[in-house]
Design an enzyme around this catalytic site. Sequence first.
Site, PDB file in Angstrom:
ATOM      1  N   ASP A   1      22.910  57.083 -19.781  1.00 36.07           N
ATOM      2  CA  ASP A   1      23.749  57.778 -20.755  1.00 36.07           C
ATOM      3  C   ASP A   1      23.119  59.165 -20.959  1.00 36.07           C
ATOM      4  O   ASP A   1      21.937  59.359 -20.649  1.00 36.07           O
ATOM      5  CB  ASP A   1      23.731  56.957 -22.054  1.00 36.07           C
ATOM      6  CG  ASP A   1      24.444  57.634 -23.186  1.00 36.07           C
ATOM      7  OD1 ASP A   1      25.583  58.070 -22.984  1.00 36.07           O
ATOM      8  OD2 ASP A   1      23.858  57.737 -24.290  1.00 36.07           O
ATOM      9  N   LEU A   2      23.889  60.124 -21.445  1.00 33.93           N
ATOM     10  CA  LEU A   2      23.352  61.487 -21.591  1.00 33.93           C
ATOM     11  C   LEU A   2      22.821  61.752 -23.011  1.00 33.93           C
ATOM     12  O   LEU A   2      21.618  61.859 -23.231  1.00 33.93           O
ATOM     13  CB  LEU A   2      24.437  62.508 -21.221  1.00 33.93           C
ATOM     14  CG  LEU A   2      24.051  63.980 -21.311  1.00 33.93           C
ATOM     15  CD1 LEU A   2      22.896  64.323 -20.378  1.00 33.93           C
ATOM     16  CD2 LEU A   2      25.261  64.868 -20.978  1.00 33.93           C
ATOM     17  N   ASP A   3      23.756  61.815 -23.959  1.00 35.17           N
ATOM     18  CA  ASP A   3      23.385  62.150 -25.333  1.00 35.17           C
ATOM     19  C   ASP A   3      22.569  61.009 -25.952  1.00 35.17           C
ATOM     20  O   ASP A   3      23.040  59.885 -26.043  1.00 35.17           O
ATOM     21  CB  ASP A   3      24.660  62.395 -26.156  1.00 35.17           C
ATOM     22  CG  ASP A   3      24.362  62.694 -27.607  1.00 35.17           C
ATOM     23  OD1 ASP A   3      23.258  63.174 -27.907  1.00 35.17           O
ATOM     24  OD2 ASP A   3      25.241  62.440 -28.458  1.00 35.17           O
TER      25      ASP A   3
ATOM     26  N   THR B   1      22.046  65.984 -27.744  1.00 36.49           N
ATOM     27  CA  THR B   1      23.144  66.892 -28.066  1.00 36.49           C
ATOM     28  C   THR B   1      23.834  66.493 -29.373  1.00 36.49           C
ATOM     29  O   THR B   1      24.698  67.219 -29.854  1.00 36.49           O
ATOM     30  CB  THR B   1      24.171  66.941 -26.912  1.00 36.49           C
ATOM     31  OG1 THR B   1      24.289  65.646 -26.338  1.00 36.49           O
ATOM     32  CG2 THR B   1      23.752  67.918 -25.841  1.00 36.49           C
TER      33      THR B   1
ATOM     34  N   LYS C   1      28.084  58.531 -32.267  1.00 38.74           N
ATOM     35  CA  LYS C   1      27.301  58.560 -31.029  1.00 38.74           C
ATOM     36  C   LYS C   1      27.964  57.691 -29.957  1.00 38.74           C
ATOM     37  O   LYS C   1      28.260  56.522 -30.200  1.00 38.74           O
ATOM     38  CB  LYS C   1      25.872  58.095 -31.294  1.00 38.74           C
ATOM     39  CG  LYS C   1      25.072  59.165 -32.024  1.00 38.74           C
ATOM     40  CD  LYS C   1      23.595  58.850 -32.058  1.00 38.74           C
ATOM     41  CE  LYS C   1      22.839  60.016 -32.656  1.00 38.74           C
ATOM     42  NZ  LYS C   1      21.436  59.707 -32.907  1.00 38.74           N
TER      43      LYS C   1
ATOM     44  N   SER D   1      28.308  58.981 -18.907  1.00 41.81           N
ATOM     45  CA  SER D   1      28.448  59.559 -20.244  1.00 41.81           C
ATOM     46  C   SER D   1      29.906  59.674 -20.661  1.00 41.81           C
ATOM     47  O   SER D   1      30.791  59.854 -19.822  1.00 41.81           O
ATOM     48  CB  SER D   1      27.806  60.958 -20.233  1.00 41.81           C
ATOM     49  OG  SER D   1      28.182  61.700 -21.363  1.00 41.81           O
ATOM     50  N   ALA D   2      30.148  59.620 -21.979  1.00 46.41           N
ATOM     51  CA  ALA D   2      31.502  59.823 -22.510  1.00 46.41           C
ATOM     52  C   ALA D   2      31.867  61.302 -22.558  1.00 46.41           C
ATOM     53  O   ALA D   2      33.029  61.665 -22.709  1.00 46.41           O
ATOM     54  CB  ALA D   2      31.581  59.235 -23.918  1.00 46.41           C
TER      55      ALA D   2
ATOM     56  N   LYS E   1      33.686  53.462 -23.743  1.00 48.01           N
ATOM     57  CA  LYS E   1      32.744  52.377 -24.002  1.00 48.01           C
ATOM     58  C   LYS E   1      33.175  51.702 -25.310  1.00 48.01           C
ATOM     59  O   LYS E   1      33.612  52.419 -26.198  1.00 48.01           O
ATOM     60  CB  LYS E   1      31.312  52.927 -24.148  1.00 48.01           C
ATOM     61  CG  LYS E   1      30.809  53.710 -22.928  1.00 48.01           C
ATOM     62  CD  LYS E   1      29.538  54.474 -23.273  1.00 48.01           C
ATOM     63  CE  LYS E   1      29.141  55.427 -22.155  1.00 48.01           C
ATOM     64  NZ  LYS E   1      27.976  56.262 -22.473  1.00 48.01           N
TER      65      LYS E   1
ATOM     66  N   GLU F   1      20.846  53.235 -22.536  1.00 49.40           N
ATOM     67  CA  GLU F   1      21.833  53.615 -23.559  1.00 49.40           C
ATOM     68  C   GLU F   1      21.231  53.629 -24.959  1.00 49.40           C
ATOM     69  O   GLU F   1      20.416  52.772 -25.276  1.00 49.40           O
ATOM     70  CB  GLU F   1      22.960  52.570 -23.577  1.00 49.40           C
ATOM     71  CG  GLU F   1      24.253  52.983 -22.931  1.00 49.40           C
ATOM     72  CD  GLU F   1      25.037  54.042 -23.693  1.00 49.40           C
ATOM     73  OE1 GLU F   1      24.696  54.353 -24.842  1.00 49.40           O
ATOM     74  OE2 GLU F   1      26.002  54.561 -23.124  1.00 49.40           O
ATOM     75  N   ASP F   2      21.687  54.572 -25.790  1.00 48.54           N
ATOM     76  CA  ASP F   2      21.237  54.597 -27.185  1.00 48.54           C
ATOM     77  C   ASP F   2      22.295  54.060 -28.148  1.00 48.54           C
ATOM     78  O   ASP F   2      21.997  53.853 -29.323  1.00 48.54           O
ATOM     79  CB  ASP F   2      20.860  56.030 -27.611  1.00 48.54           C
ATOM     80  CG  ASP F   2      22.070  56.946 -27.680  1.00 48.54           C
ATOM     81  OD1 ASP F   2      22.927  56.857 -26.780  1.00 48.54           O
ATOM     82  OD2 ASP F   2      22.170  57.739 -28.634  1.00 48.54           O
TER      83      ASP F   2
HETATM   84  P1  B16 Z   1      32.425  65.753 -25.490  1.00 45.27           P
HETATM   85  P2  B16 Z   1      27.204  60.169 -24.441  1.00 45.27           P
HETATM   86  C1  B16 Z   1      28.932  61.318 -26.140  1.00 45.27           C
HETATM   87  O1  B16 Z   1      27.913  61.432 -25.181  1.00 45.27           O
HETATM   88  C2  B16 Z   1      28.396  61.710 -27.510  1.00 45.27           C
HETATM   89  O2  B16 Z   1      27.403  60.778 -27.925  1.00 45.27           O
HETATM   90  C3  B16 Z   1      29.527  61.721 -28.509  1.00 45.27           C
HETATM   91  O3  B16 Z   1      29.037  62.112 -29.771  1.00 45.27           O
HETATM   92  C4  B16 Z   1      30.620  62.677 -28.039  1.00 45.27           C
HETATM   93  O4  B16 Z   1      31.723  62.683 -28.935  1.00 45.27           O
HETATM   94  C5  B16 Z   1      31.080  62.244 -26.637  1.00 45.27           C
HETATM   95  O5  B16 Z   1      29.963  62.232 -25.749  1.00 45.27           O
HETATM   96  C6  B16 Z   1      32.130  63.180 -26.081  1.00 45.27           C
HETATM   97  O6  B16 Z   1      31.557  64.445 -25.869  1.00 45.27           O
HETATM   98  O7  B16 Z   1      33.115  66.220 -26.718  1.00 45.27           O
HETATM   99  O8  B16 Z   1      31.371  66.710 -24.968  1.00 45.27           O
HETATM  100  O9  B16 Z   1      33.390  65.343 -24.403  1.00 45.27           O
HETATM  101  O10 B16 Z   1      26.294  59.536 -25.447  1.00 45.27           O
HETATM  102  O11 B16 Z   1      28.277  59.228 -23.935  1.00 45.27           O
HETATM  103  O12 B16 Z   1      26.446  60.844 -23.329  1.00 45.27           O
HETATM  104 MG    MG Z   2      24.497  58.263 -26.111  1.00 43.94          MG
END
Ligand code: B16
Ligand code: MG
Length: 221
Positions: A10-12, A18, A46, A115-116, A146, A170-171
């Site tokens: 996962d990224l964030d 972020t 998150k 990542s999302a 997810k 994953e967090d």
């Molecule tokens: P964006 P992850 C997620 O990242 C974030 O945790 C979440 O807060 C955010 O809304 C989502 O990505 C979408 O991000 O607006 O940049 O498309 O944890 O899945 O890496």
């Molecule tokens: Mg995350």
Amino acid sequence: MNLIQACIFDLDGVIVDTAVYHYQAWKRLANELGFDFTEEDNEKLKGVSRMASLDLILQWGGLTKTHAEKEVLATLKNTWYVDMIAKMTPAEVLPGAREFVESCKASGIKTALGSASKNSETILAKVGISHLFDVVIDGNKVSKPKPDPEVFLKGAEELHIAARNCVVFEDAIAGLEAAKNAGMLAVGIGSPKTLIQADLVVSGLDQMDSKKLIDLGLLIQ
Ligand code: B16
Ligand code: MG
């Protein structure tokens, strides 16, 4: 022998933090709409997609918007967010993340991002680690959020590795559920008290090493 053939990150919250930038952008939007948005609220977002996050925020603020209005608001938030991530530097990679992904690659383990976020390519480029991922699956490539396993299954498919030989880092609880729904091993990044779905929980990738990865592989039936 290591039965783990791929690591999907996962990224964030795992590779970079972020969430602080998402928080500032969502807070600005909520404030402009006339209500407050706390760090506690941000925790609940998150791993949640941009549109689903906006729906929750509007619900907390007691507002109803049309689909077209929501598109405008989400784009506005993203513009502010993109301005902030454009200033990210390699120093923002979380402790141990670069080293652990590099060590996976050095031992012949494939790596993917799952990542999302629709901004993941920009973030990876800004912090200088795009080259560490064999495959990037993000919000631009998947349609089901997810805990649906789509993001991780697509990662495994593009890497040509069976799901059972993949481990996800994953967090977020929804992310760990997605990993389990994909039939993968899951390492939680955070607290064992909240990340109960994980096969192993560490506080960060600086606490991961090849021995822990080999031990995890032994869980594969
Ligand atoms: P964006 P992850 C997620 O990242 C974030 O945790 C979440 O807060 C955010 O809304 C989502 O990505 C979408 O991000 O607006 O940049 O498309 O944890 O899945 O890496
Ligand atoms: Mg995350």
